[in-house]
Enzyme design. Structure first.
Site, short mmCIF file in Angstrom:
data_model
loop_
_atom_site.label_atom_id
_atom_site.label_comp_id
_atom_site.label_asym_id
_atom_site.label_seq_id
_atom_site.Cartn_x
_atom_site.Cartn_y
_atom_site.Cartn_z
N PRO A 146 35.93 40.38 32.16
CA PRO A 146 36.38 40.25 33.56
C PRO A 146 35.52 39.29 34.38
O PRO A 146 36.02 38.66 35.31
CB PRO A 146 36.26 41.67 34.13
CG PRO A 146 35.96 42.57 33.00
CD PRO A 146 35.52 41.75 31.83
N ASP A 147 34.23 39.17 34.03
CA ASP A 147 33.36 38.25 34.77
C ASP A 147 33.90 36.83 34.72
O ASP A 147 33.69 36.05 35.65
CB ASP A 147 31.96 38.23 34.14
CG ASP A 147 30.97 39.04 34.96
OD1 ASP A 147 31.04 39.00 36.18
OD2 ASP A 147 30.12 39.71 34.34
N PHE A 148 34.54 36.49 33.62
CA PHE A 148 34.94 35.09 33.42
C PHE A 148 36.43 34.87 33.63
O PHE A 148 36.90 33.74 33.59
CB PHE A 148 34.47 34.62 32.03
CG PHE A 148 32.98 34.79 31.91
CD1 PHE A 148 32.12 33.92 32.55
CD2 PHE A 148 32.44 35.89 31.25
CE1 PHE A 148 30.75 34.11 32.51
CE2 PHE A 148 31.08 36.09 31.21
CZ PHE A 148 30.22 35.20 31.84
#
Lengths: 411, 402
Positions: free
Chosen positions: B172-174
């Site tokens: 999800p960070d990316f």
């Protein structure tokens, strides 16, 4: 936020999420499908496992809020109609094999002839140019070719993709961002352009710092199972841990955050008689993750792992919330739909499905925004459901003309 | 005008992955983006590997350098009153504020959306967090590496006879930055048309659930819990990664139609398999998947992964090499697409940060190197915010900028 924009969605399963996001933000998105229905309607899972074009949950999810028209691109009159629609549209999304639309005379050149400021977005496995542009790239192939798959999986078996395919939702999101960026640019300059999304490229960034390791240190990171490669530490460290009834995710950090979190966890363990002298004696402030060794880490991991096994996912969640631990349980779909955080934010929405005689609960707005909320729309269209609205509303065709086109197999 | 966001001013109060990458999306497409940190409290990724030559240094980290391309660097001590005052000036200057502090941190500094719009009413602001700004878990600290656990992405990765494995990094960070770029662009466009600003609250948990929405709907509508399947797929068979010649070499092959399966049989030199009742239909192939995979593996095992990919793709069979981190830098497709542009950094030297997944025909991204800590202090404070030389010197003497 995108009220007033008209988007033609010619895409298949690869690009459907792009148009869905734009519809959520207020654009009028018209999914154009072949008479009889789009092939993506036959992608499972299906409602009550009935493989019927009106019951694909994949279609439900990724065509929500769109209008649906039928159009036969194999017929010249169908192609003419597409050009007429494109002349009224702000953007087109397509994901056909490269060159297909050009070959039937309705590609980028033809559509920009009738609409010079069109934004023309493609979502394809590898992009519209380059040596692999014609290669097929379903989810697992895109994940493999992006490099990301090489970093995931147990070391004694093949690398793995996520069983829930995400490569095209990811590429579709980036394509949606690109489409809106191009619309913004068009609004300021009057110029349209091509927006060329590649699923392979969109997923490269998932590899986090692993490309940088290769680039500047020539170190090739690899998969390491439930351990995490060198994200923030010099060694692989355990990230996925078994607990009493499932799994949790937690990693030992260094620095000020690590010192606080690790100590809070040890205090919790101590309160239950599960922190021995060794664990209690660790000076977490002195932990330097850039020099830590596996030999140091292993006895620590053994003790934490034994503690986690004495608690359920929910107990671990509650304990983590109380103590502000950077730890969360591995949710399955049941856990997700029961999660209090999503519920309290009003994330879920009921979508009416009159044909099924019920409503189905869907994930809701992908962001919360104010003053203009994101509002996902009605259920995905049935085959040709909006022919009259769109051909009438956009092109001014009469009901009789539309019926005639239908009888002639054009729509 | 060359960049999409030319002239757009962005105050980037971000650290780690999700926030910086969102700001970077704007910076690489022409916006003036000021990344705010300080020397004593730098963006935590600056202290994370990899470092050039393995020598730790705030300006030597390759991960920071790839997440913060094309930005300006301002080092501002937000623990001081005057530092916060200056941050407010920056927020008043900005068209867009991007931040990924824990919920409440910006508000406590007087930099919440409702504060800033008093002086900057048309502001577009995005806050990116794990779990959102509201709700019972809102204050919970976390990173994408645990957000992906609640988002269902960990549950799906691995083999059915074993526990889940870690998705490397933090999916999800990316991915959230793509949603962030979408939301900010839409808000900027609305502002262009109406003059109105927008506040955007993005939760990694919520955007991730949309990625797997069909699987969630299957649970809701059909009461079927999703299971991890290794590399198999409920709808397509064969579907997996098959061993190839060499050490740890793998080729993914996925037949999405019977026709693709028939072509695979031809290429393998086993045309009889196509009509074999054990494999002729999807159902039959699923029932005999172990045997099917053994048969394909026997064929791939002595073959080159790349040669076999080309052979299969030219016959219309979906296939792709599991490229490792060295191979993605040599991949002719990624090279053609110029996915890893070369930049030169004063401390890291020449390196190749990632490009973006979308190419624009008229306004290509222009990726410039990431800033050093505080590299643009004077340019930002005097040039962009218009403070005098004397004021600037005083700020430096008082270590408000550092």
């Amino acid at each position: 936020m995108l009220n007033g924009y008209r988007i033609l969605d010619l895409s298949d399963d690869k690009g459907l999420f792009c148009g869905k996001l734009l519809a959520d933000m207020g654009a009028e998105v018209v999914k154009v499908e072949r008479p009889g229905g789009d092939p993506a309607r036959m992608i499972g899972p299906f409602y009550q496992d009935d493989p019927h074009p009106g019951k694909s949950l994949f279609w439900f999810a990724f065509c929500q809020g769109k209008q649906g028209v039928t159009l036969n691109l194999e017929e010249q009159r169908g192609r003419d109609l597409l050009k007429n629609l494109a002349a009224k549209a702000d953007a087109v999304i397509e994901s056909f094999p490269i060159g297909y639309l050009d070959s039937i005379g309705v590609g980028y050149d033809a559509l920009t002839e009738v609409n010079p400021t069109l934004v023309y977005t493609t979502v394809t496995p590898f992009g519209t140019t380059g040596p692999y542009k014609d290669y097929k790239g379903p989810d697992i192939v895109a994940m493999a070719m992006s490099g990301y798959m090489s970093l995931c999986g147990d070391t004694d078996r093949a690398p793995v993709r996520d069983s829930f395919p995400i490569a095209y939702p990811i590429a579709g999101t980036e394509a949606a961002a690109g489409t809106v960026m191009a619309l913004f640019h068009r609004g300021r300059t009057g110029k349209g352009q091509r927006v060329d999304a590649s699923a392979q490229q969109s997923s490269v960034s998932l590899s986090a710092n692993a490309p940088a390791f290769q680039d500047i240190n020539q170190r090739r990171l690899r998969r390491s199972g439930q351990f995490r490669g060198e994200l923030l530490a010099a060694i692989p460290e355990r990230q996925v841990w078994p607990c009493k009834d499932g799994f949790i995710c937690f990693a030992i950090y260094g620095g000020a955050t690590g010192a606080r979190v690790n100590q809070a966890l040890v205090d919790w363990m101590d309160s239950e008689g599960m922190a021995d002298e060794f664990l209690r004696g660790i000076d977490w402030k002195a932990l330097d993750m850039s020099t830590v060794t596996r030999e140091w880490m292993e006895p620590v991991e053994d003790r934490l792992g034994a503690f986690f096994l004495t608690h359920t996912k929910n107990e671990m969640l509650q304990g983590a919330l109380e103590r502000r631990l950077i730890l969360l349980p591995v949710y399955d779909m049941t856990d997700i739909i029961n999660d209090p955080q999503l519920q309290s934010r009003g994330y879920w929405m009921d979508v009416e499905h009159p044909e099924l005689g019920r409503s189905i609960t869907y994930p809701g707005a992908f962001i919360q925004s104010r003053p203009t909320p994101v509002q996902p729309g009605k259920r995905a269209p049935m085959v040709g459901e909006h022919n009259r609205e769109v051909y009438g509303g956009w092109l001014g065709l009469t009901v009789d003309e539309i019926d005639a086109l239908k009888q002639q197999g054009v729509i | 005008m060359s960049g999409i966001f030319d002239g757009i001013k962005v105050a980037d109060f971000t650290h780690f992955g999700i926030g910086p990458m969102t700001g970077r999306y704007l910076a690489d497409h022409g916006a003036t983006v000021v990344h705010v940190e300080s020397a004593t409290r730098p963006d935590s990724v600056r202290t994370s590997p990899p470092f050039r030559d393995g020598a730790v240094g705030l300006n030597r980290g390759g991960f920071f350098a790839s997440l913060n391309t094309s930005k300006m660097g301002l080092s501002l001590n937000l623990k001081t009153e005057r530092g916060v005052e200056l941050a407010k000036k920056l927020a008043a200057w900005a068209d867009v504020v991007v931040e990924n502090f824990a919920p409440g941190v910006m508000v406590r500094m007087g930099l919440g959306y409702d504060d800033i719009i008093k002086v900057n009413p048309a502001l577009v602001m995005i806050s990116l967090t794990n779990l959102g700004q509201t709700g019972p878990y809102a204050g919970h600290p976390g990173t994408g590496t645990v957000a992906q656990a609640v988002a269902g992405l960990v549950h799906g990765m691995g083999w059915p006879d074993r526990g889940p494995v870690t998705p490397f990094g933090a999916i999800p960070d990316f991915v959230a930055p793509y949603f962030g770029a979408l939301a900010v662009s839409a808000a900027l466009d609305q502002r262009r048309r109406t003059g109105k600003g927008q506040y955007i609250d993005l939760s990694q948990f919520e955007i991730s659930s949309w990625l797997i929405a069909p699987v969630i709907l299957d649970r809701i509508a059909n009461d079927r819990e999703a299971v991890r399947m290794g590399n198999r797929d409920p709808h397509f068979t064969p579907h997996g990664a098959f061993p190839c010649q060499g050490d740890d070499r793998w080729l993914t092959i996925a037949c999405t139609t019977d026709a693709e399966w028939q072509s695979l049989c031809q290429i393998m030199g086993r045309p009889e398999l196509a009509s074999d009742p054990s494999f002729a239909t999807l159902k039959a192939r699923q029932d005999n998947e172990d045997e099917l995979e053994r048969t394909i593996s026997t064929w791939t095992r002595e073959r080159s992964a790349h040669d076999t990919m080309h052979l299969l793709q030219r016959a219309g069979v979906p296939a792709g090499v599991v490229e490792d981190m060295a191979e993605i830098y040599q991949d002719p497709q990624l090279e053609h697409r110029q996915h890893f542009p070369l930049v030169d950094h004063p401390e890291i030297g020449p390196h190749r940060p990632q490009g973006h997944g979308v190419r624009f025909s008229e306004t290509p991204s222009e990726i410039k190197r990431a800033p050093l800590v505080g590299e643009h202090n004077e340019e930002v404070i005097r040039g962009l915010l218009g403070l005098s030389e004397e004021e600037y010197v005083n700020l430096a003497l008082e270590r408000v900028i550092e």
